[in-house]
Design an enzyme around this catalytic site. Structure first.
Site: not given
Ligand SMILES: Cc1ncc(COP(=O)(O)O)c(C=O)c1O
Length: 374
Positions: A67, A116
């Site tokens: 992210k 989150d």
């Molecule tokens: C570690 C991690 N993996 C995957 C995701 C999923 O990403 P998206 O919300 O863009 O689908 C998030 C989202 O916060 C995340 O923090």
């Protein structure tokens, strides 16, 4: 046990969600940031397939998740646009912003978002680096460790009642009332530009991984929250590995992308969205992400929380740090290989070259230690 839904619309034509010009800019900026380096791609043994390659985002820019690429870039882009609009600087780049040259102007700007955990950390990091104010909205279930990590970048953290989707609305309301700028990782009708930039940033991870693979993958597993990262991977696959089958994996309690695929339209999953995979606790798909995934994803899966600690331990035993949300793909793959009929529906077998995105490391170190303790 998992749930699997094959996407009947896979491969149908659709609109371009992430134009190439925007990606070229994002890639040029992000790869010029101090400390940029591609994250590792590990080759792991997985009986039942030819190989499993694990894209390890656990150390990305020291933020411990992919992210870092998205929110911070969208902050940079917004500040540059605002400085141009106000006549302060026509083309402020990252280095100019970080030098503090325009601090007198950027200090007047506040960015905000709901999170989150990981997206808010990225936005707060970007705000600190590029010199603007930052207010991050969290819901009740966001862990203390994750809140503190955001506050360490100088952001104000505000808790609001309800789930992730409620915090998205709270951030938007506060922005409307105060003249702040929302830098969201999810898009909704009338709000698409910052999330598009966020997703363009994620493509850097996908491009790195596909360039690191010795041969194009046949199957790609990616975790799904609002769908942003899955959509970014999908777009990049079309460019670099068009034959690969993309499988989007969500927690049982928050499988809004799977529900959307079943319904044939964006569909909201309500309730507490209570899952240990905190980064995936999203009930509303991102509009832009859905426009890509409804034709780009080969399949959608939901996996149970109960499998998370064992998956984290299995990866740790192989020397890989993987947080709760990162292991969704690992769980899905293991669970498919234990169900040969379902694996066959995906064409998954001994010849398959599998790429899985391990999207975070120990983003909450205390929780990571607890869940991986033997
Ligand atoms: C570690 C991690 N993996 C995957 C995701 C999923 O990403 P998206 O919300 O863009 O689908 C998030 C989202 O916060 C995340 O923090």
């Amino acid at each position: 046990m998992h749930r699997l839904h094959l996407n009947a619309h896979h491969g149908t034509p659709g609109i371009i969600v992430l134009p190439e010009g925007g990606y070229r800019r994002a890639r040029a900026e992000i790869t010029a940031w101090p400390g940029y380096a591609p994250t590792p791609l590990h080759r792991l043994e997985m009986p039942g397939v030819a190989g499993l390659w694990w894209k390890d985002e656990s150390q990305r820019f020291g933020l411990r998740s992919f992210k870092a690429l998205g929110g911070a870039y969208a902050v940079q882009k917004l500040l540059a646009q605002e400085l141009a609009r106000r006549g302060t600087a026509p083309h402020a780049d990252a280095a100019a912003l970080e030098s503090g040259r325009y601090a007198h102007a950027t200090e007047q700007i506040t960015v905000t978002c709901a999170t989150d955990g990981n997206h808010g950390r990225s936005v707060a990091w970007g705000a600190q680096r590029f010199g603007c104010r930052c207010v991050i909205f969290v819901h009740e279930n966001v862990s203390q460790g994750r809140r503190e990590a955001i506050a360490r970048f100088g952001a104000e953290v505000r808790e609001v009642p309800g789930n992730y989707d409620d915090s998205v609305r709270a951030a938007q309301r506060a922005a409307d009332e105060n003249g702040w700028f929302v830098i969201s990782d999810t898009s909704y009708p009338g709000y698409t530009e910052p999330p598009r930039d966020v997703m363009q940033g994620y493509r850097v991870m996908a491009e790195e991984a596909l360039s690191q693979m010795p041969a194009p993958p046949s199957h790609v597993f990616v975790p799904g929250g609002v769908g942003g990262v899955a959509a970014a991977v999908s777009v990049q696959l079309r460019k670099q590995a068009p034959g690969a089958r993309l499988i989007v994996v969500e927690p049982e309690a928050a499988a809004c992308l799977l529900a959307s695929a079943e319904a044939g339209a964006p569909t909201t999953v309500t309730g507490e969205l209570d899952t240990i995979m905190a980064g995936l606790a999203c009930g509303e798909p991102s509009l832009l992400a859905w426009q890509e995934l409804e034709r780009g994803a080969f399949a959608f899966m939901a996996v149970p929380d109960s499998a998370v600690p064992a998956a984290m331990r299995a990866l740790k035993a192989r020397g890989v740090e993987a947080g709760e949300s990162a292991v969704a793909g690992w769980i899905a793959l293991e669970s498919l290989l234990a169900a040969p009929e379902e694996a066959a529906r995906l064409g998954l077998g001994p010849d398959s070259r599998v790429l899985a995105f391990g999207t975070e490391g120990a983003t909450d170190p205390e929780l990571y230690a607890r869940l991986t303790a033997a």
